[in-house]
Every structure is written in structure tokens, then in C-alpha cells.
Design a protein around this motif. Structure first.
Motif, PDB file in Angstrom:
ATOM      1  N   PRO A 345      -0.514  10.617   1.414  1.00 61.81           N
ATOM      2  CA  PRO A 345      -1.111  10.186   0.141  1.00 61.81           C
ATOM      3  C   PRO A 345      -2.406   9.416   0.366  1.00 61.81           C
ATOM      4  O   PRO A 345      -2.591   8.765   1.399  1.00 61.81           O
ATOM      5  N   ASP A 346      -3.303   9.497  -0.608  1.00 58.60           N
ATOM      6  CA  ASP A 346      -4.529   8.710  -0.572  1.00 58.60           C
ATOM      7  C   ASP A 346      -4.199   7.225  -0.678  1.00 58.60           C
ATOM      8  O   ASP A 346      -3.120   6.831  -1.135  1.00 58.60           O
ATOM      9  N   ALA A 347      -5.146   6.417  -0.277  1.00 54.69           N
ATOM     10  CA  ALA A 347      -4.986   4.975  -0.418  1.00 54.69           C
ATOM     11  C   ALA A 347      -4.893   4.590  -1.892  1.00 54.69           C
ATOM     12  O   ALA A 347      -5.387   5.299  -2.768  1.00 54.69           O
ATOM     13  N   HIS A 348      -4.221   3.470  -2.138  1.00 55.76           N
ATOM     14  CA  HIS A 348      -4.149   2.863  -3.473  1.00 55.76           C
ATOM     15  C   HIS A 348      -3.286   3.659  -4.449  1.00 55.76           C
ATOM     16  O   HIS A 348      -3.410   3.518  -5.656  1.00 55.76           O
ATOM     17  N   ARG A 349      -2.391   4.480  -3.916  1.00 60.20           N
ATOM     18  CA  ARG A 349      -1.436   5.200  -4.747  1.00 60.20           C
ATOM     19  C   ARG A 349      -0.029   4.826  -4.288  1.00 60.20           C
ATOM     20  O   ARG A 349       0.522   5.419  -3.381  1.00 60.20           O
ATOM     21  N   ILE A 350       0.528   3.810  -4.921  1.00 60.97           N
ATOM     22  CA  ILE A 350       1.845   3.264  -4.541  1.00 60.97           C
ATOM     23  C   ILE A 350       1.919   3.092  -3.027  1.00 60.97           C
ATOM     24  O   ILE A 350       2.825   3.584  -2.364  1.00 60.97           O
ATOM     25  N   ALA A 351       0.942   2.395  -2.482  1.00 61.39           N
ATOM     26  CA  ALA A 351       0.859   2.168  -1.045  1.00 61.39           C
ATOM     27  C   ALA A 351       1.507   0.837  -0.684  1.00 61.39           C
ATOM     28  O   ALA A 351       1.165  -0.206  -1.253  1.00 61.39           O
ATOM     29  N   ASP A 352       2.447   0.871   0.243  1.00 64.78           N
ATOM     30  CA  ASP A 352       3.054  -0.369   0.723  1.00 64.78           C
ATOM     31  C   ASP A 352       2.018  -1.178   1.487  1.00 64.78           C
ATOM     32  O   ASP A 352       1.353  -0.660   2.393  1.00 64.78           O
ATOM     33  N   VAL A 353       1.891  -2.442   1.122  1.00 62.66           N
ATOM     34  CA  VAL A 353       0.922  -3.325   1.766  1.00 62.66           C
ATOM     35  C   VAL A 353       1.602  -4.219   2.801  1.00 62.66           C
ATOM     36  O   VAL A 353       1.135  -4.361   3.928  1.00 62.66           O
ATOM     37  N   ALA A 354       2.724  -4.825   2.410  1.00 61.46           N
ATOM     38  CA  ALA A 354       3.435  -5.736   3.317  1.00 61.46           C
ATOM     39  C   ALA A 354       4.793  -6.067   2.727  1.00 61.46           C
ATOM     40  O   ALA A 354       5.050  -5.839   1.535  1.00 61.46           O
ATOM     41  N   ASP A 355       5.661  -6.592   3.577  1.00 63.87           N
ATOM     42  CA  ASP A 355       6.928  -7.184   3.149  1.00 63.87           C
ATOM     43  C   ASP A 355       6.917  -8.619   3.657  1.00 63.87           C
ATOM     44  O   ASP A 355       6.869  -8.852   4.867  1.00 63.87           O
ATOM     45  N   ILE A 356       6.919  -9.566   2.734  1.00 63.84           N
ATOM     46  CA  ILE A 356       6.806 -10.976   3.100  1.00 63.84           C
ATOM     47  C   ILE A 356       8.006 -11.716   2.519  1.00 63.84           C
ATOM     48  O   ILE A 356       8.150 -11.828   1.301  1.00 63.84           O
ATOM     49  N   GLY A 357       8.872 -12.198   3.394  1.00 67.25           N
ATOM     50  CA  GLY A 357      10.036 -12.959   2.938  1.00 67.25           C
ATOM     51  C   GLY A 357      10.941 -12.176   2.005  1.00 67.25           C
ATOM     52  O   GLY A 357      11.519 -12.749   1.069  1.00 67.25           O
ATOM     53  N   VAL A 359       9.982  -9.888  -0.092  1.00 65.82           N
ATOM     54  CA  VAL A 359       9.240  -9.420  -1.263  1.00 65.82           C
ATOM     55  C   VAL A 359       8.325  -8.283  -0.824  1.00 65.82           C
ATOM     56  O   VAL A 359       7.551  -8.419   0.124  1.00 65.82           O
ATOM     57  N   ARG A 360       8.432  -7.160  -1.511  1.00 64.91           N
ATOM     58  CA  ARG A 360       7.610  -5.977  -1.213  1.00 64.91           C
ATOM     59  C   ARG A 360       6.316  -6.040  -2.026  1.00 64.91           C
ATOM     60  O   ARG A 360       6.350  -6.260  -3.240  1.00 64.91           O
ATOM     61  N   TRP A 361       5.184  -5.841  -1.378  1.00 62.54           N
ATOM     62  CA  TRP A 361       3.880  -5.861  -2.031  1.00 62.54           C
ATOM     63  C   TRP A 361       3.322  -4.437  -2.032  1.00 62.54           C
ATOM     64  O   TRP A 361       3.200  -3.808  -0.975  1.00 62.54           O
ATOM     65  N   VAL A 362       2.974  -3.924  -3.217  1.00 63.30           N
ATOM     66  CA  VAL A 362       2.591  -2.519  -3.376  1.00 63.30           C
ATOM     67  C   VAL A 362       1.263  -2.428  -4.123  1.00 63.30           C
ATOM     68  O   VAL A 362       1.068  -3.061  -5.168  1.00 63.30           O
ATOM     69  N   ASP A 363       0.363  -1.603  -3.588  1.00 60.13           N
ATOM     70  CA  ASP A 363      -0.961  -1.375  -4.177  1.00 60.13           C
ATOM     71  C   ASP A 363      -0.979  -0.020  -4.866  1.00 60.13           C
ATOM     72  O   ASP A 363      -0.947   1.028  -4.212  1.00 60.13           O
ATOM     73  N   ASP A 364      -1.020  -0.031  -6.193  1.00 61.09           N
ATOM     74  CA  ASP A 364      -1.226   1.195  -6.969  1.00 61.09           C
ATOM     75  C   ASP A 364      -2.438   0.999  -7.877  1.00 61.09           C
ATOM     76  O   ASP A 364      -2.388   1.232  -9.083  1.00 61.09           O
ATOM     77  N   LEU A 377       5.661   1.514 -12.683  1.00 68.74           N
ATOM     78  CA  LEU A 377       6.677   0.482 -12.929  1.00 68.74           C
ATOM     79  C   LEU A 377       8.088   1.050 -12.889  1.00 68.74           C
ATOM     80  O   LEU A 377       9.038   0.364 -12.479  1.00 68.74           O
ATOM     81  N   GLN A 378       8.230   2.315 -13.300  1.00 67.48           N
ATOM     82  CA  GLN A 378       9.558   2.918 -13.323  1.00 67.48           C
ATOM     83  C   GLN A 378      10.145   3.109 -11.925  1.00 67.48           C
ATOM     84  O   GLN A 378      11.333   3.385 -11.780  1.00 67.48           O
ATOM     85  N   ALA A 379       9.329   2.961 -10.904  1.00 66.19           N
ATOM     86  CA  ALA A 379       9.799   3.177  -9.534  1.00 66.19           C
ATOM     87  C   ALA A 379      10.485   1.956  -8.935  1.00 66.19           C
ATOM     88  O   ALA A 379      11.066   2.056  -7.852  1.00 66.19           O
ATOM     89  N   PHE A 380      10.445   0.810  -9.629  1.00 62.12           N
ATOM     90  CA  PHE A 380      10.937  -0.436  -9.039  1.00 62.12           C
ATOM     91  C   PHE A 380      11.869  -1.158 -10.005  1.00 62.12           C
ATOM     92  O   PHE A 380      11.694  -1.100 -11.220  1.00 62.12           O
ATOM     93  N   GLU A 381      12.840  -1.863  -9.443  1.00 59.05           N
ATOM     94  CA  GLU A 381      13.855  -2.524 -10.268  1.00 59.05           C
ATOM     95  C   GLU A 381      13.360  -3.846 -10.843  1.00 59.05           C
ATOM     96  O   GLU A 381      13.461  -4.095 -12.039  1.00 59.05           O
ATOM     97  N   ASN A 382      12.872  -4.717  -9.978  1.00 58.39           N
ATOM     98  CA  ASN A 382      12.436  -6.055 -10.399  1.00 58.39           C
ATOM     99  C   ASN A 382      10.998  -6.263  -9.946  1.00 58.39           C
ATOM    100  O   ASN A 382      10.723  -6.270  -8.744  1.00 58.39           O
ATOM    101  N   ASP A 459      12.330  -8.626  -4.908  1.00 59.23           N
ATOM    102  CA  ASP A 459      11.368  -8.199  -5.923  1.00 59.23           C
ATOM    103  C   ASP A 459      10.229  -7.400  -5.292  1.00 59.23           C
ATOM    104  O   ASP A 459      10.011  -7.425  -4.073  1.00 59.23           O
ATOM    105  N   THR A 460       9.485  -6.724  -6.152  1.00 55.02           N
ATOM    106  CA  THR A 460       8.246  -6.047  -5.760  1.00 55.02           C
ATOM    107  C   THR A 460       7.093  -6.635  -6.555  1.00 55.02           C
ATOM    108  O   THR A 460       7.181  -6.758  -7.782  1.00 55.02           O
ATOM    109  N   VAL A 461       6.042  -7.034  -5.854  1.00 55.10           N
ATOM    110  CA  VAL A 461       4.794  -7.398  -6.523  1.00 55.10           C
ATOM    111  C   VAL A 461       3.951  -6.139  -6.559  1.00 55.10           C
ATOM    112  O   VAL A 461       3.574  -5.587  -5.519  1.00 55.10           O
ATOM    113  N   LEU A 462       3.665  -5.662  -7.775  1.00 53.07           N
ATOM    114  CA  LEU A 462       3.039  -4.364  -7.957  1.00 53.07           C
ATOM    115  C   LEU A 462       1.683  -4.494  -8.643  1.00 53.07           C
ATOM    116  O   LEU A 462       1.602  -4.937  -9.799  1.00 53.07           O
ATOM    117  N   LEU A 463       0.634  -4.101  -7.935  1.00 53.24           N
ATOM    118  CA  LEU A 463      -0.683  -3.965  -8.556  1.00 53.24           C
ATOM    119  C   LEU A 463      -0.755  -2.570  -9.169  1.00 53.24           C
ATOM    120  O   LEU A 463      -0.939  -1.568  -8.469  1.00 53.24           O
TER     121      LEU A 463
END
Length: 494
Positions: A345-357, A359-364, A377-382, A459-463
Motif C-alpha cells: 500500500p501507498d504511504a498514509h493509507r491506514i499505515a501503522d506508525v508505532a505501538d507505544i504502551g 496504544v496503536r498509532w495509525v496514519d490515514d 474508523l470502522q476498522a477499529f474498536e476504540n 486504543d488506536t490513535v487514528l489520523l
């Protein structure tokens, strides 16, 4: 003597044809270069004036093209024009295009020109449009076609101009063509082997003049399709488009669905991708084309990701559409599986950035409209949702109503953050909302700091901004890069 432009093709002499090209972007440059090569007298018009435009202008002028750039260059319609090739971004209400219509000068887009310049035994086109997911789908399709051993290329709105691919001295076996609603508006004769509309939601309404006109332009992709019109079972508007389309006799309607497929569809049986469209005995049988876990598997594992992680539902839907188009071209089931595995996939399309403590950080950041953000948003629970930017006249009520149970909190940025905030107040009043206003400076360090304070383990922090980026960033890529860099700085401090 009046020249009948409609009779001219790749092998024709274009001498005596005066062609105007509106806009000196990627497609405009390709159109001007090609028309000059064919012998036409070409004039290019663009009100812009920057270094990139001047470089293109110099190259074309060396070839003998009349290039007029800078403010006021589009104020006057050139005399004696037989054909006007327009930039896909130019609205039909643009004065030069209105003048062309008044003078009965044919107006084509670069894609229409490319179709008319195809040679004998030209590569068939597999065409894709939709409000969201077009680029991902044609890239998946390209990967599948190449896994079959075909010389295939993803072209069109995805980057490489269709005209450049059509005029390539080394012919391709097949083209995966991404088409925007703008490009389709100016297309009149394309006859794809197979075509697909992935989904439909309000977008670019100002350009088209209304939702009905936008929908009608999207539906143009099905006209004259020869083998398969692929539609989204979950989006009935796309099926209605197929029902209304004037196609070549024998063309079939093929659905794709995230549910269990009926005969004539490709869908899911548990985690398996099942084809009940292109096999003998499809009334009672199915062919397995792989698994949802195959989608992007190679890239995911190489990046240290979870091999068993199921992609977001809209990504799976894109894969099903790509599979349906590839199967219309005769691709084997094994190539579908191998192509989906090899897709990156291209960058910035539901791309995992990091897992910190935890918490999943995702760049979309590519989710630049409400429809795309809702799918993300439908791809993640919280979710701690990072949203905002330039709303382009969109509303967010449907999105918030659908996603409110998933929202842990919301962090808002950008010029039109109040539009999102208002929808949250109406439909999710109990969800914490923090607005980040850093003036002219990049807000992402502050955004990440706030999001980290709101997120809990799991949780997921989703851009997924649901908005364009140009109020604060150069483009969506710059926005995503800034978010990822801020997340990495947070990780390094943790």
C-alpha cells in the motif's frame, strides 16, 4: 476546410489541426507533447507561473509548441481551434470551456485523447472509479496482473498519464486505469474490457454542480463496457448505475461483497475470498482466490507487522473489486492470491506508525473526505480520532452517528474543525473533544501530546481527518509525515 477530429487516430496525420491544451499539469504536458508529435499545431494555456511550469514550457517550446503561461493567459480563446484538450481540474463552467462549447469546438480530456490514440491490438483497459479507494484498487489490480506474468501498469489518476502509457513504444498487455469523476466527465468513447465503481458519496459537488451530476459522471465508466461491470453490493447506487448502463451485448454485472457471495459475485466465506462469478457451475460452487490475510502480507511481514492481522473492511472491499476486474481479464486464482500478497500500500493509507504502551498509532491522512474517514474508523474498536482541515463543504453528521460508539475521544485541527465539532455535539455529546489551535505552526506535536493523554491501552490513535490538508500542510502526504514524525518523537521520549 473543417477537419473532422473524430476520424483521427494514432496513424492519422494531424497536420492542419489546431489544438488548444488547457492546463500544463501532468496530463496537459502529455497531451501537448503527443499532439505536437502527431503533427498538430498546439497552443498551451495556463494562468500559473512557477519554476516547474516554466521548465515544462521550455521543453515544449523547443519542440515548437506555443506555450502561454502566467496571469491572464487563459483570458482569450485562441482563434482557429479545432480541438480543446482540458485539464481534468478545469470545471465545465471555466470561461474557456464555455467558449469552446459556444463555438462547437470538441472538448476532450487527456484520457479521451488517449483512448482515441490507441493502436491496433491495443492493450485492453480495466477501469476503476469511486469516491474512495481508487488508487489502492488499481495498484492491487496491477499487482495481480503482474503475478499472472502480464506486462501491466496502473495509470490515470494514480500518477502515470494514460496517454503516456498508450504512446509507449513498448506496448503493455493490459492497463489498470484509475479515473476521477473529472476525467470521466470529459470522456465520450472509452470502451473498457471491465469497469468498476467502488462506492459513491458526496464529493466535488461544486465542480459538478450537484450530487446528481457527480453520480452521472461516475456512472459514465460503465458505458460501452465489454465483459464485466463490477459493482459494490453494499452500495446499491453502483448496482443501479450498471442497470442503467448502455453496455456491449454479453457484458455481465459482477458484484463484490464483504458477505457470502451469491452467484455472479465475489465475496467472503469466513476468511476466504470466494469467486462465484467466473467459474463453471457457479450456481452451486465457488473458487477460492486466497484469504483476507493475504492482502498486503509480504509488506506487512517485512515491516514487522502481524501476519494474521485482517485489513480494514474497505481495504478488503478494494481487494475484492480488484479480483473481480482481474478475473474478467482471465487471470488465474493463484495470481489473485499472489498479487494480493505482493501488494504494497501507498504511504498514509491506514499505515501503522508505532505501538507505544499498548496504544496503536495509525496514519490515514489520505482520508480527505467524510466517507473515507468513516470507512477508516470502522476498522477499529476504540479510537482517539484526529480530524479536521478543509471540509470542502462536507458535513459529518452521518459519520459521527455511525462511529460514535467507537470514539474514545476526538482531537480537532484545521480551519473547519468547527464543522466536525458541531456534528459531535449533536450526535456524540459525551465524547471528549479537544481543539488544537497552534496558529500558523505545525500542530502535530501538540496533537500527539493530547491524543496520548486521552488514549488507553488497547486504543488506536487514528489520523483520518475527513478533510483536505492545504490550510496547514502542503498536501495530505506532508500532513501524514508530520503526524508520524511527532509520534516517533513521542516514542523516543517514552
Amino acid at each position: 476546410m473543417t477537419i473532422d477530429i473524430s476520424t483521427l487516430g494514432r496513424e492519422s496525420s494531424w497536420e492542419g489541426v489546431r489544438a488548444a491544451v488547457g492546463g500544463l499539469g501532468v496530463s496537459g504536458f502529455a497531451a501537448a507533447d503527443t499532439l505536437q508529435h502527431l503533427g498538430a499545431d498546439v497552443v498551451v494555456l495556463d494562468d500559473g507561473d512557477d519554476e516547474a511550469l516554466r521548465e515544462k514550457a521550455t521543453l515544449l517550446e523547443i519542440l515548437g509548441v506555443d506555450v502561454r503561461i502566467g496571469p491572464g493567459s487563459t483570458a482569450t480563446f485562441p482563434e482557429g481551434v479545432d480541438l480543446f484538450v482540458t485539464s481534468p481540474g478545469w470545471s465545465p463552467t471555466t470561461p474557456l470551456l464555455a467558449e469552446a462549447a459556444a463555438r462547437a469546438v470538441p472538448v476532450w480530456g487527456e484520457v479521451e485523447l488517449a483512448w482515441r490514440l490507441r493502436g491496433e491490438d491495443a492493450a485492453p483497459w480495466l477501469t476503476v472509479t469511486g469516491t474512495n479507494g481508487k488508487t489502492t484498487t488499481v495498484q492491487m489490480l496491477e499487482s495481480i496482473l503482474r503475478a499472472q506474468g502480464l506486462n501491466a501498469l496502473a495509470v490515470g489518476n494514480v500518477g502515470t498519464p494514460v496517454l503516456e502509457a498508450v504512446m509507449n513504444p513498448e506496448p503493455f498487455d493490459v492497463l489498470a486505469v484509475e479515473l476521477s469523476s473529472y476525467q470521466l466527465h470529459w470522456s465520450q468513447s472509452i470502451s473498457a474490457q471491465a469497469s468498476a465503481v467502488l462506492n459513491l458519496a458526496p464529493d466535488h459537488i461544486d465542480w459538478h454542480g450537484g450530487l446528481d451530476a457527480y453520480t452521472a459522471d461516475k456512472a459514465r465508466i460503465y458505458a460501452r463496457t465489454r465483459v464485466a461491470c463490477v459493482y459494490n453490493v453494499q452500495d446499491p447506487v453502483t448496482e443501479h448505475m450498471v442497470e442503467e448502463a448502455d453496455v456491449v451485448e454479453g457484458c455481465r454485472a459482477i458484484g463484490f461483497t464483504l458477505g457470502v457471495p451469491a452467484a455472479g459475485m465475489i465475496g467472503l466465506v469466513d476468511d476466504a475470498i470466494a469467486d462465484r462469478a467466473y467459474i463453471a457451475g457457479r450456481i452451486s460452487n465457488a473458487a477460492e482466490l486466497g484469504s483476507v490475510h493475504d492482502i498486503g502480507l509480504t509488506a506487512r511481514v517485512a515491516a514487522g507487522g502481524d501476519a494474521d492481522r485482517v485489513p480494514a473492511p474497505h481495504v478488503v472491499a478494494n481487494a475484492l473489486a480488484a479480483a473481480a476486474l482481474a478475473r474478467a481479464h482471465g487471470v488465474d486464482p493463484r495470481a489473485v492470491r499472489d498479487g494480493l500478497r505482493g501488494f504494497t500500500p501507498d504511504a498514509h493509507r491506514i499505515a501503522d506508525v508505532a505501538d507505544i504502551g499498548g496504544v496503536r498509532w495509525v496514519d490515514d491522512s489520505k482520508a480527505t473526505n467524510a466517507h473515507a474517514a468513516q470507512a477508516s474508523l470502522q476498522a477499529f474498536e476504540n479510537v482517539v480520532w484526529v480530524a479536521g482541515g478543509l471540509a470542502k463543504g462536507a458535513t459529518f453528521d452521518d459519520l459521527v452517528a455511525a462511529a460514535r460508539d467507537r470514539l474514545r475521544a476526538v482531537v480537532l485541527i484545521g480551519a473547519d474543525r468547527d464543522v466536525v465539532a458541531d456534528a459531535l455535539r449533536r450526535h456524540a455529546p459525551d465524547v471528549p473533544v479537544v481543539e488544537v489551535d497552534t496558529g500558523e505552526t505545525d500542530p502535530m506535536d501538540r496533537v500527539v501530546e493530547v491524543a496520548a493523554s486521552l488514549a488507553r491501552e488497547g486504543d488506536t490513535v487514528l489520523l483520518a481527518p475527513g478533510c483536505a490538508s492545504m490550510d496547514q500542510f502542503r498536501n495530505y502526504s506532508a500532513r501524514g509525515d508530520s503526524f508520524a514524525a511527532a509520534v516517533h518523537r513521542l516514542r523516543d521520549r517514552s
